[in-house]
Design a protein around this motif. Structure first.
Motif, PDB file in Angstrom:
ATOM      1  N   LEU A  57       0.940  -0.752   0.493  1.00 48.00           N
ATOM      2  CA  LEU A  57      -0.103  -0.380   0.032  1.00 48.00           C
ATOM      3  C   LEU A  57       0.603   1.161  -0.193  1.00 48.00           C
ATOM      4  O   LEU A  57       0.650   2.346  -0.049  1.00 48.00           O
ATOM      5  N   LEU A  58       2.152   0.893   0.198  1.00 41.51           N
ATOM      6  CA  LEU A  58       3.204   2.317   0.469  1.00 41.51           C
ATOM      7  C   LEU A  58       3.021   2.509  -1.172  1.00 41.51           C
ATOM      8  O   LEU A  58       4.075   4.026  -1.248  1.00 41.51           O
ATOM      9  N   ASP A  59       3.402   1.571  -2.397  1.00 40.27           N
ATOM     10  CA  ASP A  59       3.752   1.600  -3.443  1.00 40.27           C
ATOM     11  C   ASP A  59       2.725   2.204  -4.725  1.00 40.27           C
ATOM     12  O   ASP A  59       3.185   2.731  -5.651  1.00 40.27           O
ATOM     13  N   ILE A  60       1.472   1.779  -3.972  1.00 37.87           N
ATOM     14  CA  ILE A  60      -0.015   2.784  -4.810  1.00 37.87           C
ATOM     15  C   ILE A  60       0.615   4.289  -4.669  1.00 37.87           C
ATOM     16  O   ILE A  60       0.788   5.208  -4.009  1.00 37.87           O
ATOM     17  N   ARG A  61       0.291   4.082  -6.434  1.00 35.51           N
ATOM     18  CA  ARG A  61       0.430   5.679  -7.298  1.00 35.51           C
ATOM     19  C   ARG A  61      -1.010   5.999  -7.426  1.00 35.51           C
ATOM     20  O   ARG A  61      -1.724   5.292  -8.505  1.00 35.51           O
ATOM     21  N   PRO A  62      -1.349   7.281  -8.001  1.00 37.43           N
ATOM     22  CA  PRO A  62      -2.641   7.516  -8.790  1.00 37.43           C
ATOM     23  C   PRO A  62      -2.042   7.389 -10.258  1.00 37.43           C
ATOM     24  O   PRO A  62      -0.455   7.421 -10.584  1.00 37.43           O
ATOM     25  N   ASN A  63      -2.945   7.088 -10.705  1.00 34.00           N
ATOM     26  CA  ASN A  63      -3.057   6.827 -12.003  1.00 34.00           C
ATOM     27  C   ASN A  63      -2.121   5.325 -12.797  1.00 34.00           C
ATOM     28  O   ASN A  63      -1.893   5.401 -13.336  1.00 34.00           O
ATOM     29  N   ASP A  64      -1.683   4.746 -11.361  1.00 39.66           N
ATOM     30  CA  ASP A  64      -0.699   3.470 -11.806  1.00 39.66           C
ATOM     31  C   ASP A  64      -1.828   2.351 -11.920  1.00 39.66           C
ATOM     32  O   ASP A  64      -3.162   2.455 -12.321  1.00 39.66           O
ATOM     33  N   ALA A  65      -1.478   1.272 -12.235  1.00 36.41           N
ATOM     34  CA  ALA A  65      -2.375   0.249 -12.307  1.00 36.41           C
ATOM     35  C   ALA A  65      -3.543  -0.411 -11.645  1.00 36.41           C
ATOM     36  O   ALA A  65      -4.863  -0.708 -12.037  1.00 36.41           O
ATOM     37  N   VAL A  66      -2.794  -0.891  -9.732  1.00 38.02           N
ATOM     38  CA  VAL A  66      -4.139  -0.640  -9.047  1.00 38.02           C
ATOM     39  C   VAL A  66      -4.832   0.457  -8.979  1.00 38.02           C
ATOM     40  O   VAL A  66      -6.538   0.324  -9.089  1.00 38.02           O
ATOM     41  N   SER A  67      -4.636   1.469  -9.444  1.00 39.63           N
ATOM     42  CA  SER A  67      -5.250   2.733  -9.114  1.00 39.63           C
ATOM     43  C   SER A  67      -6.242   2.744  -9.960  1.00 39.63           C
ATOM     44  O   SER A  67      -7.525   3.790  -9.739  1.00 39.63           O
ATOM     45  N   LYS A  68      -6.023   2.390 -11.141  1.00 42.45           N
ATOM     46  CA  LYS A  68      -7.027   2.841 -12.349  1.00 42.45           C
ATOM     47  C   LYS A  68      -8.332   1.343 -12.299  1.00 42.45           C
ATOM     48  O   LYS A  68      -8.802   1.517 -12.504  1.00 42.45           O
ATOM     49  N   GLN A  69      -7.642  -0.020 -12.268  1.00 40.86           N
ATOM     50  CA  GLN A  69      -8.494  -0.840 -11.665  1.00 40.86           C
ATOM     51  C   GLN A  69      -9.852  -0.123 -11.045  1.00 40.86           C
ATOM     52  O   GLN A  69     -10.789  -0.699 -10.948  1.00 40.86           O
ATOM     53  N   ILE A  70      -9.735   0.641  -9.879  1.00 41.43           N
ATOM     54  CA  ILE A  70     -10.845   1.166  -8.169  1.00 41.43           C
ATOM     55  C   ILE A  70     -11.154   2.393  -9.280  1.00 41.43           C
ATOM     56  O   ILE A  70     -12.535   2.296  -8.805  1.00 41.43           O
ATOM     57  N   ASP A  71     -10.021   2.709 -10.137  1.00 46.43           N
ATOM     58  CA  ASP A  71     -11.701   3.923 -11.246  1.00 46.43           C
ATOM     59  C   ASP A  71     -12.238   3.528 -11.312  1.00 46.43           C
ATOM     60  O   ASP A  71     -13.710   3.629 -11.583  1.00 46.43           O
ATOM     61  N   ALA A  72     -12.351   2.431 -12.375  1.00 56.61           N
ATOM     62  CA  ALA A  72     -12.681   2.234 -13.814  1.00 56.61           C
ATOM     63  C   ALA A  72     -14.450   1.295 -12.584  1.00 56.61           C
ATOM     64  O   ALA A  72     -15.135   0.717 -13.265  1.00 56.61           O
ATOM     65  N   PHE A  73     -13.785   0.346 -11.580  1.00 56.19           N
ATOM     66  CA  PHE A  73     -14.552  -0.724 -11.128  1.00 56.19           C
ATOM     67  C   PHE A  73     -16.168   0.183 -10.189  1.00 56.19           C
ATOM     68  O   PHE A  73     -16.941  -0.639 -10.433  1.00 56.19           O
ATOM     69  N   PHE A  74     -15.453   1.892  -9.878  1.00 57.03           N
ATOM     70  CA  PHE A  74     -17.208   1.978  -8.865  1.00 57.03           C
ATOM     71  C   PHE A  74     -17.356   3.175 -10.215  1.00 57.03           C
ATOM     72  O   PHE A  74     -16.082   4.224 -10.274  1.00 57.03           O
ATOM     73  N   ALA A  75     -18.466   3.054 -10.299  1.00 53.47           N
ATOM     74  CA  ALA A  75     -18.910   4.398 -10.994  1.00 53.47           C
ATOM     75  C   ALA A  75     -19.566   5.091  -9.641  1.00 53.47           C
ATOM     76  O   ALA A  75     -20.472   6.392 -10.304  1.00 53.47           O
ATOM     77  N   GLU A  76     -20.212   4.598  -8.310  1.00 55.50           N
ATOM     78  CA  GLU A  76     -20.920   6.163  -8.411  1.00 55.50           C
ATOM     79  C   GLU A  76     -19.440   5.800  -6.794  1.00 55.50           C
ATOM     80  O   GLU A  76     -19.044   5.447  -5.769  1.00 55.50           O
ATOM     81  N   PRO A  77     -20.199   7.004  -5.383  1.00 59.68           N
ATOM     82  CA  PRO A  77     -19.819   6.378  -4.410  1.00 59.68           C
ATOM     83  C   PRO A  77     -19.472   5.662  -3.573  1.00 59.68           C
ATOM     84  O   PRO A  77     -20.148   4.821  -3.884  1.00 59.68           O
ATOM     85  N   PHE A  78     -18.162   5.108  -3.121  1.00 62.80           N
ATOM     86  CA  PHE A  78     -17.913   3.929  -2.632  1.00 62.80           C
ATOM     87  C   PHE A  78     -17.670   4.187  -0.940  1.00 62.80           C
ATOM     88  O   PHE A  78     -17.069   5.998  -0.670  1.00 62.80           O
TER      89      PHE A  78
END
Length: 248
Positions: A59-80
């Protein structure tokens, strides 16, 4: 009612219990992402079209617009709801026996991971119209027990972060609260405090239900709080601190 969840630190005792309870109670009616550093077969078994498990993530390595962040962003279409359950376990150790590196590592595991996750996730929440953030603290931040300094300092930083986020983003429909837990019924706590009142520690199923109920609050009035969670304990009220934490 919020039924979209992101659980970071999903292989922790409480994180895993929460993920299993959410999957069991909501089934296909919820969307959930579970993120963990280590792999857990039981969590992997929860995977479906609406539940995603992403292991092997620091979790210290997650960055905005990296692969994990993009997965999260694409997965949720509404508030979470972000439920952050990351952080190293702490044994009762005197201050002078804990070197600076270990203290820094403890701070990184609790406060650092939360701060870093928020750097990526908070902009997503704002973009999707809001969201809720729940973290876990400890009653040690109130009582400042001896032999717990690095852990207590890390949890105090978590609480301060939550309060600041709540004030700064309340106008963006963001709700942030921290739950200050007493001891949980985990094997680690049972081993570390063999003379403690283990059967009156917080039950993982029960505290998971409490977390879900807080996440489901229909309005945003309860914001920026540290919510104390505890059960009556004979040893807590009738024994001295060093009696409760003594080793065999």
């Amino acid at each position: 009612m919020q039924k979209s969840f992101l659980i970071t630190g999903a292989t922790s005792g409480l994180g895993k219990a929460l993920a299993i309870k959410i999957a069991r109670e909501y089934g296909d009616s919820c969307k959930m992402i579970m993120i963990s550093r280590s792999f857990n077969k039981e969590l992997d078994g929860l995977s479906s079209d609406t539940i995603k498990y992403i292991p092997g993530i620091d979790l210290l390595d997650i960055r905005p617009n990296d692969a994990v962040s993009k997965q999260i962003d694409a997965f949720f279409a509404e508030p979470f709801v972000l439920i952050h359950s990351a952080g190293d376990f702490w044994d009762h150790v005197p201050f002078l026996s804990v070197n600076t590196k270990r203290a820094k590592d403890m701070m990184d595991s609790h406060y650092g991971t939360l701060y870093n996750v928020l750097q990526s996730v908070l902009p997503m929440m704002v973009k999707k119209g809001g969201g809720k953030i729940l973290t876990f603290s400890c009653n040690a931040t109130v009582y400042n027990f001896p032999n717990m300094l690095p852990f207590t300092a890390a949890k105090a930083a978590v609480d301060a972060t939550i309060k600041c986020i709540a004030h700064e983003y309340a106008n963006q429909n963001i709700v942030a609260n921290s739950l200050a837990l007493s001891s949980l019924q985990t094997e680690q706590n049972k081993d570390s405090k063999p003379f403690g009142d283990y059967y009156n520690y917080l039950d993982l199923e029960e505290i998971s239900q409490t977390v879900i109920e807080i996440a489901e609050l229909s309005n945003n009035l309860a914001n920026g709080n540290v919510i104390n969670c505890y059960k009556y304990s004979d040893s807590y009220y009738n024994q001295g601190y060093f009696e409760r934490i003594k080793q065999k």
